[in-house]
Motif scaffolding. Structure first.
Motif, PDB file in Angstrom:
ATOM      1  N   TRP A   1       0.858  -1.172   0.000  1.00  0.00           N
ATOM      2  CA  TRP A   1       0.000   0.000   0.000  1.00  0.00           C
ATOM      3  C   TRP A   1       0.896   1.224   0.000  1.00  0.00           C
ATOM      4  CZ3 TRP A   1      -0.054   3.462   4.247  1.00  0.00           C
ATOM      5  CH2 TRP A   1       0.755   3.058   5.315  1.00  0.00           C
ATOM      6  N   ALA A   2       0.374   2.339  -0.448  1.00  0.00           N
ATOM      7  CA  ALA A   2       1.156   3.572  -0.502  1.00  0.00           C
ATOM      8  C   ALA A   2       0.774   4.448   0.682  1.00  0.00           C
ATOM      9  CB  ALA A   2       0.886   4.307  -1.808  1.00  0.00           C
ATOM     10  N   PRO A   3       1.709   4.725   1.598  1.00  0.00           N
ATOM     11  CA  PRO A   3       1.388   5.570   2.752  1.00  0.00           C
ATOM     12  C   PRO A   3       0.924   6.955   2.314  1.00  0.00           C
ATOM     13  CG  PRO A   3       3.510   4.480   3.043  1.00  0.00           C
ATOM     14  CD  PRO A   3       3.100   4.266   1.623  1.00  0.00           C
ATOM     15  N   ALA A   4      -0.104   7.459   2.974  1.00  0.00           N
ATOM     16  CA  ALA A   4      -0.583   8.807   2.682  1.00  0.00           C
ATOM     17  C   ALA A   4       0.444   9.828   3.150  1.00  0.00           C
ATOM     18  CB  ALA A   4      -1.918   9.045   3.384  1.00  0.00           C
ATOM     19  N   GLU A   5       0.492  10.941   2.456  1.00  0.00           N
ATOM     20  CA  GLU A   5       1.484  11.958   2.793  1.00  0.00           C
ATOM     21  C   GLU A   5       1.205  12.613   4.139  1.00  0.00           C
ATOM     22  OE1 GLU A   5       1.747  14.729  -0.377  1.00  0.00           O
ATOM     23  OE2 GLU A   5       2.542  13.280  -1.823  1.00  0.00           O
ATOM     24  N   ASP A   6      -0.055  12.551   4.592  1.00  0.00           N
ATOM     25  CA  ASP A   6      -0.413  13.233   5.835  1.00  0.00           C
ATOM     26  C   ASP A   6      -0.417  12.305   7.046  1.00  0.00           C
ATOM     27  OD1 ASP A   6      -2.556  11.750   5.015  1.00  0.00           O
ATOM     28  OD2 ASP A   6      -4.072  13.278   5.482  1.00  0.00           O
ATOM     29  N   LEU A   7       0.247  11.141   6.933  1.00  0.00           N
ATOM     30  CA  LEU A   7       0.322  10.248   8.083  1.00  0.00           C
ATOM     31  C   LEU A   7       1.098  10.916   9.213  1.00  0.00           C
ATOM     32  CD1 LEU A   7       1.054   6.666   6.669  1.00  0.00           C
ATOM     33  CD2 LEU A   7      -1.011   7.453   7.826  1.00  0.00           C
ATOM     34  N   PRO A   8       0.655  10.730  10.455  1.00  0.00           N
ATOM     35  CA  PRO A   8       1.405  11.302  11.572  1.00  0.00           C
ATOM     36  C   PRO A   8       2.789  10.669  11.664  1.00  0.00           C
ATOM     37  CG  PRO A   8      -0.281   9.776  12.354  1.00  0.00           C
ATOM     38  CD  PRO A   8      -0.528   9.986  10.893  1.00  0.00           C
ATOM     39  N   PRO A   9       3.795  11.449  12.048  1.00  0.00           N
ATOM     40  CA  PRO A   9       5.148  10.892  12.129  1.00  0.00           C
ATOM     41  C   PRO A   9       5.291   9.942  13.308  1.00  0.00           C
ATOM     42  CG  PRO A   9       5.110  13.117  13.003  1.00  0.00           C
ATOM     43  CD  PRO A   9       3.748  12.866  12.422  1.00  0.00           C
ATOM     44  N   GLY A  10       6.275   9.057  13.206  1.00  0.00           N
ATOM     45  CA  GLY A  10       6.563   8.172  14.323  1.00  0.00           C
ATOM     46  C   GLY A  10       7.275   8.932  15.428  1.00  0.00           C
ATOM     47  N   THR A  11       7.301   8.334  16.606  1.00  0.00           N
ATOM     48  CA  THR A  11       7.928   8.954  17.758  1.00  0.00           C
ATOM     49  C   THR A  11       8.843   7.946  18.441  1.00  0.00           C
ATOM     50  OG1 THR A  11       7.487  10.035  19.898  1.00  0.00           O
ATOM     51  CG2 THR A  11       5.999   8.272  19.238  1.00  0.00           C
ATOM     52  N   THR A  12       9.658   8.418  19.348  1.00  0.00           N
ATOM     53  CA  THR A  12      10.469   7.517  20.177  1.00  0.00           C
ATOM     54  C   THR A  12       9.974   7.519  21.621  1.00  0.00           C
ATOM     55  OG1 THR A  12      12.076   9.282  20.611  1.00  0.00           O
ATOM     56  CG2 THR A  12      12.512   7.833  18.731  1.00  0.00           C
ATOM     57  N   ASP A  13       8.874   8.203  21.867  1.00  0.00           N
ATOM     58  CA  ASP A  13       8.324   8.328  23.217  1.00  0.00           C
ATOM     59  C   ASP A  13       7.521   7.075  23.571  1.00  0.00           C
ATOM     60  OD1 ASP A  13       7.316   9.101  25.637  1.00  0.00           O
ATOM     61  OD2 ASP A  13       5.921  10.597  24.826  1.00  0.00           O
ATOM     62  N   LEU A  14       8.009   6.317  24.532  1.00  0.00           N
ATOM     63  CA  LEU A  14       7.362   5.070  24.942  1.00  0.00           C
ATOM     64  C   LEU A  14       6.349   5.258  26.068  1.00  0.00           C
ATOM     65  CD1 LEU A  14      10.522   2.793  24.890  1.00  0.00           C
ATOM     66  CD2 LEU A  14       8.506   2.493  23.444  1.00  0.00           C
ATOM     67  N   ALA A  15       6.196   6.480  26.556  1.00  0.00           N
ATOM     68  CA  ALA A  15       5.330   6.715  27.715  1.00  0.00           C
ATOM     69  C   ALA A  15       3.899   6.216  27.507  1.00  0.00           C
ATOM     70  CB  ALA A  15       5.340   8.200  28.085  1.00  0.00           C
ATOM     71  N   PRO A  16       3.268   6.455  26.342  1.00  0.00           N
ATOM     72  CA  PRO A  16       1.898   5.953  26.176  1.00  0.00           C
ATOM     73  C   PRO A  16       1.806   4.428  26.263  1.00  0.00           C
ATOM     74  CG  PRO A  16       2.368   7.650  24.551  1.00  0.00           C
ATOM     75  CD  PRO A  16       3.673   7.305  25.205  1.00  0.00           C
ATOM     76  N   VAL A  17       2.834   3.738  25.771  1.00  0.00           N
ATOM     77  CA  VAL A  17       2.843   2.275  25.842  1.00  0.00           C
ATOM     78  C   VAL A  17       3.002   1.826  27.291  1.00  0.00           C
ATOM     79  CG1 VAL A  17       4.017   0.171  25.079  1.00  0.00           C
ATOM     80  CG2 VAL A  17       3.785   2.114  23.510  1.00  0.00           C
ATOM     81  N   VAL A  18       3.900   2.474  28.012  1.00  0.00           N
ATOM     82  CA  VAL A  18       4.097   2.154  29.428  1.00  0.00           C
ATOM     83  C   VAL A  18       2.807   2.395  30.202  1.00  0.00           C
ATOM     84  CG1 VAL A  18       5.345   2.782  31.531  1.00  0.00           C
ATOM     85  CG2 VAL A  18       6.570   2.636  29.350  1.00  0.00           C
ATOM     86  N   ASP A  19       2.157   3.524  29.937  1.00  0.00           N
ATOM     87  CA  ASP A  19       0.919   3.853  30.649  1.00  0.00           C
ATOM     88  C   ASP A  19      -0.172   2.826  30.367  1.00  0.00           C
ATOM     89  OD1 ASP A  19       2.154   6.078  31.671  1.00  0.00           O
ATOM     90  OD2 ASP A  19       1.246   7.487  30.242  1.00  0.00           O
ATOM     91  N   ALA A  20      -0.294   2.421  29.101  1.00  0.00           N
ATOM     92  CA  ALA A  20      -1.327   1.448  28.742  1.00  0.00           C
ATOM     93  C   ALA A  20      -1.095   0.124  29.455  1.00  0.00           C
ATOM     94  CB  ALA A  20      -1.350   1.248  27.229  1.00  0.00           C
ATOM     95  N   LEU A  21       0.141  -0.340  29.454  1.00  0.00           N
ATOM     96  CA  LEU A  21       0.447  -1.613  30.102  1.00  0.00           C
ATOM     97  C   LEU A  21       0.294  -1.518  31.617  1.00  0.00           C
ATOM     98  CD1 LEU A  21       3.443  -2.670  27.864  1.00  0.00           C
ATOM     99  CD2 LEU A  21       1.393  -4.041  28.251  1.00  0.00           C
ATOM    100  N   SER A  22       0.568  -0.362  32.177  1.00  0.00           N
ATOM    101  CA  SER A  22       0.402  -0.180  33.623  1.00  0.00           C
ATOM    102  C   SER A  22      -1.050  -0.385  34.030  1.00  0.00           C
ATOM    103  CB  SER A  22       0.860   1.223  34.033  1.00  0.00           C
ATOM    104  OG  SER A  22       2.226   1.414  33.773  1.00  0.00           O
ATOM    105  N   THR A  23      -1.953  -0.022  33.131  1.00  0.00           N
ATOM    106  CA  THR A  23      -3.384  -0.179  33.402  1.00  0.00           C
ATOM    107  C   THR A  23      -3.806  -1.638  33.348  1.00  0.00           C
ATOM    108  OG1 THR A  23      -3.814   2.007  32.465  1.00  0.00           O
ATOM    109  CG2 THR A  23      -5.694   0.511  32.634  1.00  0.00           C
ATOM    110  N   GLY A  24      -3.130  -2.427  32.495  1.00  0.00           N
ATOM    111  CA  GLY A  24      -3.477  -3.835  32.326  1.00  0.00           C
ATOM    112  C   GLY A  24      -4.566  -4.011  31.281  1.00  0.00           C
ATOM    113  N   GLY A  25      -4.876  -5.268  30.984  1.00  0.00           N
ATOM    114  CA  GLY A  25      -5.930  -5.564  30.022  1.00  0.00           C
ATOM    115  C   GLY A  25      -5.568  -5.267  28.583  1.00  0.00           C
TER     116      GLY A  25
END
Length: 297
Positions: A9-33
């Motif tokens: 597939w061809a990525p759209a030009e307006d896709l949000p850029p990637g990040t190196t910030d892992l905080a949202p992943v840590v927060d999600a896992l801290s919640t569980g489920g």
């Protein structure tokens, strides 16, 4: 001429850029489920290439389709010759830091389950238990005539006996367990029939062009319904078999988080996409959560 399935597939030009910030992943896992959805990118650090990432196999390899496999004896000979060699290479693959981190998350009660698009069994080898193999497993073989199932290792022994001296050098191995061999290298390979009825044997995996069994899809949909968030690991989400669960989560306002170095087809539906190598990222997340990700309890 072999037809290539549609796998890009061809990525759209307006896709949000990637990040190196892992905080949202840590927060999600801290919640569980958290429900994990993993793809081929998670296994690249185990020596199994993915399809579309850097060094991916699609540049040199056309995956077998269900239609071709069932329609052509020559296609089946080519598949089993290449897969037989690839099986030996797959057998040497071991779980990497990413697999071990996912197992640690599960072991400490942070996951509601794992859905994997991979057929390599490395999640289970790392210690994960609640794994739905969306596309099946190379560990199993099924007869297309009588439905009898058997272990791949049993077929491997039969193929070894029937093809003594079959020792070609492969150019590489692919995520579906298919090694890169030329037609000349597979020309004399003997394919084994079902021991029960003499029918056609097929690996118990979902080929391109084949549908995931509806009960398995519903099992995954139920896991998505029950999850507090969906964590996508190492998948470009190019094919609908995985993307549909991201869409389901998004429509239910369940947060979607992606860890994948390259842009994915689900980026616009995700809270974040962490553009880091999986092993590095997940080991770091485990560290933030003060969990051992090396398999120690």
């Amino acid at each position: 001429m072999r037809m290539r399935p549609t796998l890009s597939w061809a990525p759209a030009e307006d896709l949000p850029p990637g990040t190196t910030d892992l905080a949202p992943v840590v927060d999600a896992l801290s919640t569980g489920g958290v429900l994990v959805l993993s793809g081929a990118g998670l296994s690249t650090e185990s020596g199994i290439p993915d399809y579309r990432g850097e060094g991916g196999s699609l540049g040199r390899h056309t995956p077998m389709t269900y239609q071709e496999f069932t329609a052509s004896a020559q296609a089946r000979r080519r598949y089993w010759a290449r897969s037989h060699l690839g099986w030996r290479i797959f057998g040497r693959a071991r779980p990497n830091a990413g697999h071990r981190a996912v197992a640690a998350f599960e072991r400490h009660g942070l996951l509601s389950g794992v859905i994997t698009q991979n057929v390599d069994g490395l999640h289970q080898a790392a210690g994960s238990r609640d794994v739905v193999e969306l596309h099946g497993s190379l560990e199993r073989v099924v007869c297309l005539s009588c439905g009898a199932g058997s272990a791949r290792r049993e077929l491997a022994l039969r193929l070894e006996e029937a093809n003594a001296g079959f020792e070609p050098v492969a150019a590489g191995v692919n995520p579906d367990g298919d090694a890169d061999l030329t037609d000349a290298q597979v020309g004399g390979f003997r394919v084994m029939p079902c021991v029960s009825c003499g029918g056609i044997l097929k690996p118990d995996v979902v080929f391109f062009g084949e549908s995931v069994p509806p009960p398995r899809v519903e099992q995954c949909r139920q896991l998505v319904r029950e999850a507090t968030s969906l964590l996508v690991l190492g998948s470009s989400l190019t094919v609908m078999s995985g993307l549909r669960f991201v869409r389901q989560a998004f429509q239910a306002s369940t947060p979607v988080l992606i860890v994948n170095r390259d842009a994915t087809r689900g980026d616009q539906l995700a809270l974040t996409r962490v553009a880091l190598p999986l092993g590095e990222a997940l080991t770091s997340v485990a560290g933030h959560l003060k969990l051992p990700a090396d398999g120690n309890h």
